[in-house]
Design a protein around this motif. Structure first.
Motif, PDB file in Angstrom:
ATOM      1  N   LEU A  69       0.857  -1.149  -0.087  1.00 19.06           N
ATOM      2  CA  LEU A  69      -0.039  -0.038   0.089  1.00 19.06           C
ATOM      3  C   LEU A  69       0.915   1.188  -0.071  1.00 19.06           C
ATOM      4  CD1 LEU A  69      -2.716   1.486   0.443  1.00 19.06           C
ATOM      5  CD2 LEU A  69      -2.632   1.243   2.671  1.00 19.06           C
ATOM      6  N   HIS A  70       1.869   1.207   0.694  1.00 21.49           N
ATOM      7  CA  HIS A  70       2.737   2.350   0.725  1.00 21.49           C
ATOM      8  C   HIS A  70       4.162   2.229   0.117  1.00 21.49           C
ATOM      9  CE1 HIS A  70       0.223   3.496   4.165  1.00 21.49           C
ATOM     10  NE2 HIS A  70       0.569   2.640   4.737  1.00 21.49           N
ATOM     11  N   GLU A  71       3.927   1.501  -1.240  1.00 19.58           N
ATOM     12  CA  GLU A  71       5.078   1.416  -1.901  1.00 19.58           C
ATOM     13  C   GLU A  71       5.795   2.640  -2.124  1.00 19.58           C
ATOM     14  OE1 GLU A  71       6.262  -0.392  -6.323  1.00 19.58           O
ATOM     15  OE2 GLU A  71       4.521  -0.237  -5.776  1.00 19.58           O
ATOM     16  N   HIS A  72       5.374   3.753  -2.557  1.00 22.53           N
ATOM     17  CA  HIS A  72       6.166   5.055  -2.872  1.00 22.53           C
ATOM     18  C   HIS A  72       6.012   6.176  -1.781  1.00 22.53           C
ATOM     19  CE1 HIS A  72       5.817   3.589  -7.180  1.00 22.53           C
ATOM     20  NE2 HIS A  72       4.483   3.372  -6.737  1.00 22.53           N
ATOM     21  N   GLY A 103      -7.777  16.219   1.401  1.00 25.31           N
ATOM     22  CA  GLY A 103      -9.229  15.997   2.078  1.00 25.31           C
ATOM     23  C   GLY A 103      -9.727  17.224   3.023  1.00 25.31           C
ATOM     24  N   TYR A 104      -8.949  18.155   3.243  1.00 25.74           N
ATOM     25  CA  TYR A 104      -9.083  19.192   4.121  1.00 25.74           C
ATOM     26  C   TYR A 104     -10.287  19.913   3.782  1.00 25.74           C
ATOM     27  CZ  TYR A 104      -8.949  23.368   7.016  1.00 25.74           C
ATOM     28  OH  TYR A 104      -9.017  24.445   7.896  1.00 25.74           O
ATOM     29  N   PRO A 158      -6.581   8.989  -3.606  1.00 29.44           N
ATOM     30  CA  PRO A 158      -5.823   8.980  -2.496  1.00 29.44           C
ATOM     31  C   PRO A 158      -4.435   8.201  -2.836  1.00 29.44           C
ATOM     32  CG  PRO A 158      -7.566   7.466  -2.381  1.00 29.44           C
ATOM     33  CD  PRO A 158      -7.846   8.359  -3.684  1.00 29.44           C
ATOM     34  N   LEU A 159      -4.324   7.363  -3.539  1.00 30.65           N
ATOM     35  CA  LEU A 159      -2.804   6.880  -3.903  1.00 30.65           C
ATOM     36  C   LEU A 159      -2.192   7.544  -4.937  1.00 30.65           C
ATOM     37  CD1 LEU A 159      -3.983   2.993  -4.418  1.00 30.65           C
ATOM     38  CD2 LEU A 159      -3.327   4.179  -2.464  1.00 30.65           C
ATOM     39  N   GLU A 160      -2.586   8.868  -5.159  1.00 28.24           N
ATOM     40  CA  GLU A 160      -1.742   9.782  -6.013  1.00 28.24           C
ATOM     41  C   GLU A 160      -1.531  10.908  -5.181  1.00 28.24           C
ATOM     42  OE1 GLU A 160      -4.054  10.698  -9.512  1.00 28.24           O
ATOM     43  OE2 GLU A 160      -3.899   8.527 -10.032  1.00 28.24           O
ATOM     44  N   THR A 161      -1.740  10.969  -3.871  1.00 26.11           N
ATOM     45  CA  THR A 161      -1.491  12.078  -3.102  1.00 26.11           C
ATOM     46  C   THR A 161      -0.056  12.296  -2.335  1.00 26.11           C
ATOM     47  OG1 THR A 161      -2.177  10.822  -0.971  1.00 26.11           O
ATOM     48  CG2 THR A 161      -3.905  12.119  -2.224  1.00 26.11           C
ATOM     49  N   GLY A 162       0.690  10.937  -2.557  1.00 23.96           N
ATOM     50  CA  GLY A 162       2.055  10.953  -1.786  1.00 23.96           C
ATOM     51  C   GLY A 162       1.961  11.052  -0.345  1.00 23.96           C
ATOM     52  N   ASP A 163       0.820  10.865   0.266  1.00 22.54           N
ATOM     53  CA  ASP A 163       0.526  10.888   1.702  1.00 22.54           C
ATOM     54  C   ASP A 163       0.113   9.803   2.284  1.00 22.54           C
ATOM     55  OD1 ASP A 163       0.029  13.020   4.082  1.00 22.54           O
ATOM     56  OD2 ASP A 163      -1.664  11.684   4.030  1.00 22.54           O
ATOM     57  N   GLU A 218      -3.463   7.187   2.342  1.00 24.35           N
ATOM     58  CA  GLU A 218      -3.465   5.761   1.984  1.00 24.35           C
ATOM     59  C   GLU A 218      -3.860   5.074   2.971  1.00 24.35           C
ATOM     60  OE1 GLU A 218       0.579   6.255  -0.879  1.00 24.35           O
ATOM     61  OE2 GLU A 218       0.724   5.352   1.342  1.00 24.35           O
ATOM     62  N   ASP A 219      -3.813   5.259   4.280  1.00 21.01           N
ATOM     63  CA  ASP A 219      -4.276   4.404   5.478  1.00 21.01           C
ATOM     64  C   ASP A 219      -5.805   4.471   5.236  1.00 21.01           C
ATOM     65  OD1 ASP A 219      -2.019   2.943   6.306  1.00 21.01           O
ATOM     66  OD2 ASP A 219      -1.214   4.550   7.320  1.00 21.01           O
ATOM     67  N   VAL A 220      -6.061   5.721   5.364  1.00 23.24           N
ATOM     68  CA  VAL A 220      -7.593   6.338   5.547  1.00 23.24           C
ATOM     69  C   VAL A 220      -8.425   5.627   4.678  1.00 23.24           C
ATOM     70  CG1 VAL A 220      -9.586   8.008   5.559  1.00 23.24           C
ATOM     71  CG2 VAL A 220      -7.167   8.454   6.863  1.00 23.24           C
ATOM     72  N   TYR A 221      -7.895   5.665   3.251  1.00 24.35           N
ATOM     73  CA  TYR A 221      -8.410   5.149   2.034  1.00 24.35           C
ATOM     74  C   TYR A 221      -8.576   3.496   2.125  1.00 24.35           C
ATOM     75  CZ  TYR A 221      -8.241   2.985  -2.731  1.00 24.35           C
ATOM     76  OH  TYR A 221      -8.301   2.613  -3.762  1.00 24.35           O
TER      77      TYR A 221
END
Length: 396
Positions: free
Chosen positions: A208-211, A324-325, A341-346, A350-353
């Motif tokens: 999930l957090h590859e990047h 998402g703010y 969410p997987l394109e946010t770099g955050d 990713e975890d919330v998603y």
């Protein structure tokens, strides 16, 4: 109440799907788990002087911590003994020498005793003030942090278990650290346990957090149990247990960030998962505390407090840069994501998603858990956590 065992060799799913979706389960947790354990309340330095107080929510219990005239910290339920009105406003403040209910001016001392009842002789001729002091709760201090429990006379040492024996990362009184004034609040569409289990799942870090985190591989990290709690380390460097993944360390070095002097040495963990709802996340560059507040069987409010060097804090740019703010509510919601969410770099996004995706799946009649990935760096920590939940909410 603590669990006395080592990390399970084989990872298995113990809790049924309804533990994450059912109102009945949620109600049981409020009565049987949150009524008997501890939650993070705030910082010791915020209640430094007599009369200083701060409020805290543990499950459905609204509590407050106050510094007495004798210098002692005490905790009470935020309920007047007359009609049950909230005594102190939510947040932090100072009550002077007494706590006065705003409704009928019943007055309590900082130690919780009832001192004054207006018109007592005329309206309450047989009233016993000694039996109507504030409902006591329990309070404990650890490394500058304050924890509270709705239960009076509960052992804080028992709750901490062996955590005091573990190297601790940061001194929050260090001039190197500055606390962010803005509290980050996520409104998540998932059960609190879904989010907690994601936080201690070592199997997903490389995928999930590859990047964003880049791992470690399940065989290159470890969760170590301490009573009801768990502490995470990267073991990518065979000579040390590190507090951040190697991928992240390399990215931070490229940014030429200087580690905090008081937290630069190896030895402490990267995540301290304090059961049931507190996550302390550390690195050589920052410190944060995430507190989960279960708001329903399918919803959780996550509050994040953070500390870092002043220059780094300014460079982060504040809440408006968090995916998402929502400016109107001041919270972060998946419904306000503007990109995938997987394109946010955050990694938090990713975890919330994925936690919200899990929650939706849990409601399907076809939902089932296959074999879990065993190992202290994989999914055995989930089994350990679920065993902890079961000690408070046993099978009926």
């Amino acid at each position: 109440m603590t669990l006395d065992c080592s990390m399970p060799e084989r990872a298995t799913q113990i809790l049924p799907p309804e533990a994450y979706t059912s109102q009945e389960w949620f109600d049981r947790e409020m009565k049987e788990l949150f009524a008997k354990t501890w939650g993070f309340a705030g910082l010791v330095k915020d209640v430094a002087n007599p009369g200083d107080y701060m409020t805290a929510q543990v499950g459905t219990f609204t509590l407050f911590v106050i510094r007495g005239s004798d210098g002692e910290l005490r905790a009470f339920h935020n309920i007047c003994r007359h009609r049950g009105t909230e005594l102190v406003d939510r947040g932090c403040g100072n009550k002077g020498k007494t706590i006065v209910c705003p409704y009928h001016r019943w007055t309590f001392g900082l130690e919780g005793a009832l001192r004054g009842v207006p018109d007592q002789k005329a309206l309450f001729p047989d009233f016993n003030k000694e039996k109507n002091g504030l409902h006591r709760a329990s309070v404990g201090e650890f490394k500058g942090l304050v924890f509270v429990s709705p239960e009076p006379d509960l052992s804080f040492d028992g709750y901490l278990s062996t955590i005091p024996e573990v190297a601790w990362p940061h001194d929050l009184n260090s001039p190197e650290l500055v606390q962010a004034q803005e509290k980050i609040i996520y409104e998540m569409e998932c059960n609190w346990k879904v989010f907690f289990e994601n936080a201690i799942d070592g199997y997903h870090l490389l995928y999930l957090h590859e990047h964003t985190l880049g791992g470690p591989h399940p065989e290159k990290n470890v969760w170590e149990p301490h009573g009801d709690h768990q502490v995470w380390y990267s073991t990518e460097n065979e000579n040390i247990k590190s507090r951040i993944p190697q991928f992240v360390a390399e990215q931070l070095q490229k940014m030429r960030l200087k580690p905090l002097v008081h937290a630069g040495e190896h030895g402490y963990g990267g995540v301290y998962a304090m059961f049931p709802t507190t996550l302390v996340v550390t690195s050589p560059y920052s410190f944060s505390i995430s507190i989960m507040h279960p708001t329903g069987p399918n919803t959780t409010r996550l509050e994040v407090l953070s500390w870092m060097p002043k220059g780094r804090l300014k460079a982060m740019g504040g809440l408006k840069h968090i995916p998402g703010y929502d400016k109107t509510s001041g919270t972060i919601k998946s419904s306000h994501w503007k990109v995938h969410p997987l394109e946010t770099g955050d990694f938090q996004t990713e975890d919330v998603y994925v936690a919200e995706k899990m929650q939706r799946s849990l409601k399907s009649p076809r939902y089932a858990v296959a074999q879990l990935a065993s190992g202290p760096g994989a999914e055995s920590p989930l089994t350990y956590f679920q065993q902890c939940v079961r000690t408070y909410v046993p099978e009926e």
